[in-house]
Design an enzyme around this catalytic site. Structure first.
Site, short mmCIF file in Angstrom:
data_model
loop_
_atom_site.label_atom_id
_atom_site.label_comp_id
_atom_site.label_asym_id
_atom_site.label_seq_id
_atom_site.Cartn_x
_atom_site.Cartn_y
_atom_site.Cartn_z
N ARG A 121 0.83 -1.22 0.00
CA ARG A 121 0.00 0.00 0.00
C ARG A 121 0.85 1.26 0.00
NH1 ARG A 121 -3.83 -2.21 4.73
NH2 ARG A 121 -1.74 -2.49 5.55
N LYS B 210 -2.39 -19.02 5.90
CA LYS B 210 -3.07 -20.22 6.39
C LYS B 210 -4.58 -20.05 6.44
CE LYS B 210 -1.14 -17.90 10.03
NZ LYS B 210 0.20 -17.54 10.39
N GLU C 40 3.72 -23.90 1.79
CA GLU C 40 4.53 -24.46 2.88
C GLU C 40 4.60 -23.51 4.08
OE1 GLU C 40 6.11 -26.83 4.98
OE2 GLU C 40 6.72 -27.67 3.07
N LYS D 259 -4.10 -24.12 10.69
CA LYS D 259 -2.94 -24.93 10.30
C LYS D 259 -3.28 -26.42 10.37
CE LYS D 259 0.10 -21.32 12.04
NZ LYS D 259 0.75 -20.80 13.26
N1 LIG Z 1 4.56 -12.78 10.18
C1 LIG Z 1 4.80 -14.07 10.31
O1 LIG Z 1 5.68 -14.49 11.08
C2 LIG Z 1 4.02 -15.07 9.51
C3 LIG Z 1 4.29 -16.45 9.65
C4 LIG Z 1 3.59 -17.37 8.88
C5 LIG Z 1 2.63 -16.92 8.00
N2 LIG Z 1 2.37 -15.58 7.90
C6 LIG Z 1 1.36 -15.15 6.93
O2 LIG Z 1 1.98 -14.35 5.95
C7 LIG Z 1 1.08 -13.37 5.48
C8 LIG Z 1 1.72 -11.99 5.62
O3 LIG Z 1 2.00 -11.76 6.97
P1 LIG Z 1 2.93 -10.53 7.45
O4 LIG Z 1 3.20 -10.78 8.88
O5 LIG Z 1 4.05 -10.33 6.52
O6 LIG Z 1 1.89 -9.32 7.31
P2 LIG Z 1 2.23 -7.76 7.37
O7 LIG Z 1 3.56 -7.51 7.95
O8 LIG Z 1 1.04 -7.10 7.96
O9 LIG Z 1 2.32 -7.37 5.81
C9 LIG Z 1 1.19 -7.32 4.98
C10 LIG Z 1 1.59 -6.61 3.70
O10 LIG Z 1 0.45 -6.59 2.83
C11 LIG Z 1 0.32 -5.29 2.29
N3 LIG Z 1 -1.08 -5.04 2.00
C12 LIG Z 1 -2.13 -5.11 2.86
N4 LIG Z 1 -3.27 -4.79 2.21
C13 LIG Z 1 -2.92 -4.50 0.95
C14 LIG Z 1 -3.63 -4.07 -0.21
N5 LIG Z 1 -4.96 -3.90 -0.18
N6 LIG Z 1 -2.94 -3.86 -1.33
C15 LIG Z 1 -1.60 -4.03 -1.37
N7 LIG Z 1 -0.87 -4.44 -0.32
C16 LIG Z 1 -1.52 -4.66 0.82
C17 LIG Z 1 0.86 -4.36 3.35
O11 LIG Z 1 1.23 -3.14 2.73
P3 LIG Z 1 1.89 -1.90 3.56
O12 LIG Z 1 3.19 -2.45 4.11
O13 LIG Z 1 2.13 -0.85 2.55
O14 LIG Z 1 0.92 -1.56 4.62
C18 LIG Z 1 2.03 -5.16 3.89
O15 LIG Z 1 3.18 -4.91 3.14
C19 LIG Z 1 -0.21 -13.56 6.29
O16 LIG Z 1 -1.09 -14.40 5.58
C20 LIG Z 1 0.27 -14.30 7.53
O17 LIG Z 1 -0.73 -15.09 8.13
C21 LIG Z 1 3.04 -14.66 8.62
#
Ligand SMILES: NC(=O)c1ccc[n+]([C@@H]2O[C@H](COP(=O)([O-])OP(=O)(O)OC[C@H]3O[C@@H](n4cnc5c(N)ncnc54)[C@H](OP(=O)(O)O)[C@@H]3O)[C@@H](O)[C@H]2O)c1
Length: 440
Positions: free
Chosen positions: A56, A117, A141, A217
């Site tokens: 975003r 997930k 994965e 999960k």
């Molecule tokens: N974090 C972990 O340790 C972890 C572990 C396993 C799985 N996951 C999974 O991985 C995924 C991402 O997690 P995360 O922790 O990386 O999330 P995050 O840090 O909140 O990042 C989400 C990203 O998506 C972007 N975004 C949100 N809405 C958007 C839109 N409408 N258009 C374009 N971009 C958009 C955000 O943009 P901005 O940065 O510009 O706001 C941000 O860069 C999730 O499904 C989560 O369940 C995460």
């Protein structure tokens, strides 16, 4: 018939990626791809190129080099229009932009890698259909247990086996809270606040502490382990909010630790999927999975028991799993979404939680007065539930004291009947707290 993937193994042309979401996982994925570019090229036989990105906020420093990479403001437009082979969805959420992006990418004939997930647990079957129809792949994965390669282990390394049971500690937030309660004797609310301060828990922790994340999960693991359509609605879910510091102390006295487990197993009534706190033997391997770590055990007919332990979240571990999926696609190693083509998924019944048979720990808060134990004993006897042991802390007539019973293996429905009656006794001042004892 599943059509063959569009991606040509051994092609020297780069595999072109569009990455949607540049948060914790997205930026971590880019850093890993850039840091290990040469190794990845050598192992895949072709380079992997980041050809488009989307988030975003264009102005935010992502801690990785995005120079020269085309930026899209809308992930769906990127999924449709960018000239790429694979769309990597790292936005999150079950619906909205994440789902739209994945659907559009698959419809446009691009494979998808995701860490989401919730999306796979709730819409995995529809998305797998879309991938099969388009002759592309959906890989996830990173959606289960972060850096632990559990999907690959089940789908490939143990593919020749019949899985009997798969279970584990699948949520680092809950495990951190329970481990810290164990180590410090502090209460749930206090430790949850600390986890929030440290960034291990969200400001709204309900997905984690109410067991939903573990259930997402588990639903995915169950599908891959047992070759069934992913079915989140079949998971019985209970979180850790009711666990009190005194339960941790009583469990310790009895030789157990308390863990939130996701368990999928074959039973005579079908495959049962359940998420709930469990007493696990202190000296067992799962009891030693501490802090933010995850651990998964797979029990198979031929290979026996295998356990994988590691970091279940965070930029590095999650990116490791995302990039492993990307590398499989680059090398032409991709498999059907849930291990077998959709028409070969089995539709065997799901076993309801009421048919669970197991031993239990039960804590009651009881006003210490004559006759109350006779009433409790009568409730157990009438429900045909047999008590193994009883512990009581404090004997102050008229005061409320905790009473802990362990029950011999019993059918869940009978235990529930007994507890409903016990809960209605005047001297029992809170609903009984039941924790299952698992032989793991
Ligand atoms: N974090 C972990 O340790 C972890 C572990 C396993 C799985 N996951 C999974 O991985 C995924 C991402 O997690 P995360 O922790 O990386 O999330 P995050 O840090 O909140 O990042 C989400 C990203 O998506 C972007 N975004 C949100 N809405 C958007 C839109 N409408 N258009 C374009 N971009 C958009 C955000 O943009 P901005 O940065 O510009 O706001 C941000 O860069 C999730 O499904 C989560 O369940 C995460």
């Amino acid at each position: 018939m599943v059509s063959s993937p569009r991606i040509v193994p051994d092609s020297s042309a780069p595999l072109r990626l569009a990455i949607a979401g540049l948060g914790t996982v997205g930026a971590g994925t880019i850093r890993l791809l850039q840091e290990h570019g040469e190794q990845i090229t050598a192992r895949c036989g072709r380079p992997v190129e980041i050809a488009a990105v989307c988030a975003r906020d264009r102005t935010r420093d992502r801690g990785c080099d995005l120079s020269g990479i085309p930026w899209f403001d809308d992930p769906v437009t990127m999924a449709r229009e960018a000239s790429v082979d694979v769309v990597v969805e790292l936005i999150g959420g079950t619906d909205g932009p994440a789902r739209d992006t994945v659907e559009v990418a698959l419809a446009a004939g691009r494979s998808v890698v995701t860490a989401n997930k919730a999306l796979v647990a709730l819409h995995g079957l529809d998305l797998a259909h879309a991938a099969e129809q388009a002759g592309v792949h959906l890989a996830y994965e990173a959606a289960v247990a972060g850096g632990i390669p559990i999907i690959k282990a089940l789908r490939e390394g143990l593919a020749a086996n019949g899985v009997r049971r798969v279970f584990g500690v699948l949520n680092g937030t809950c495990n951190y809270i329970l481990t810290t309660m164990q180590e410090t004797g502090r209460g749930f609310d206090d430790v949850l606040s600390e986890a929030q301060r440290l960034g291990y828990a969200e400001s709204d922790p309900s997905f984690d502490v109410d067991g939903i994340d573990t259930a997402h999960k588990l639903a995915i693991l169950t599908s891959v382990a047992f070759g069934r359509p992913v079915d989140f609605s079949a998971v019985s879910i209970e979180g850790i909010r009711r666990i009190d510091a005194m339960d941790i102390a009583f469990a310790d006295q009895l030789g157990y630790r308390i863990k939130l487990l996701g368990i999928a197993e074959e039973t005579e009534h079908g495959v049962m999927q359940r998420v709930h706190p469990c007493l696990v033997p202190k000296d067992g391997a799962i009891a030693s999975v501490d802090g933010v770590y995850n651990g998964v055990v797979i029990e198979c007919d031929h290979a026996g028991r295998s356990m994988l332990e590691g970091r279940g979240a965070g930029a590095g571990p999650t990116a490791s799993a995302v990039v492993a999926d990307i590398m499989d696609l680059a090398a032409g190693r991709a498999a059907p979404t849930f291990g077998v083509p959709i028409k070969r998924l089995t539709h065997s019944p799901s076993a309801p939680i009421e048919t669970l048979v197991g031993a239990c720990y039960v804590r009651l808060m009881v006003v210490d007065k004559p006759g109350v134990f006779a009433e409790i004993a009568a409730a157990l006897r009438d429900a045909q539930v047999s008590m193994e042991s009883i512990l009581q802390r404090g004997h102050d007539p008229g005061e409320t004291v905790p009473v802990v019973m362990t029950l011999h293996a019993t059918v869940e429905a009978a235990a529930m009947r007994a507890l409903a009656r016990i809960g209605s006794i005047d001297a029992v001042v809170e609903p009984p707290c039941l924790i299952r004892i698992e032989d793991v």
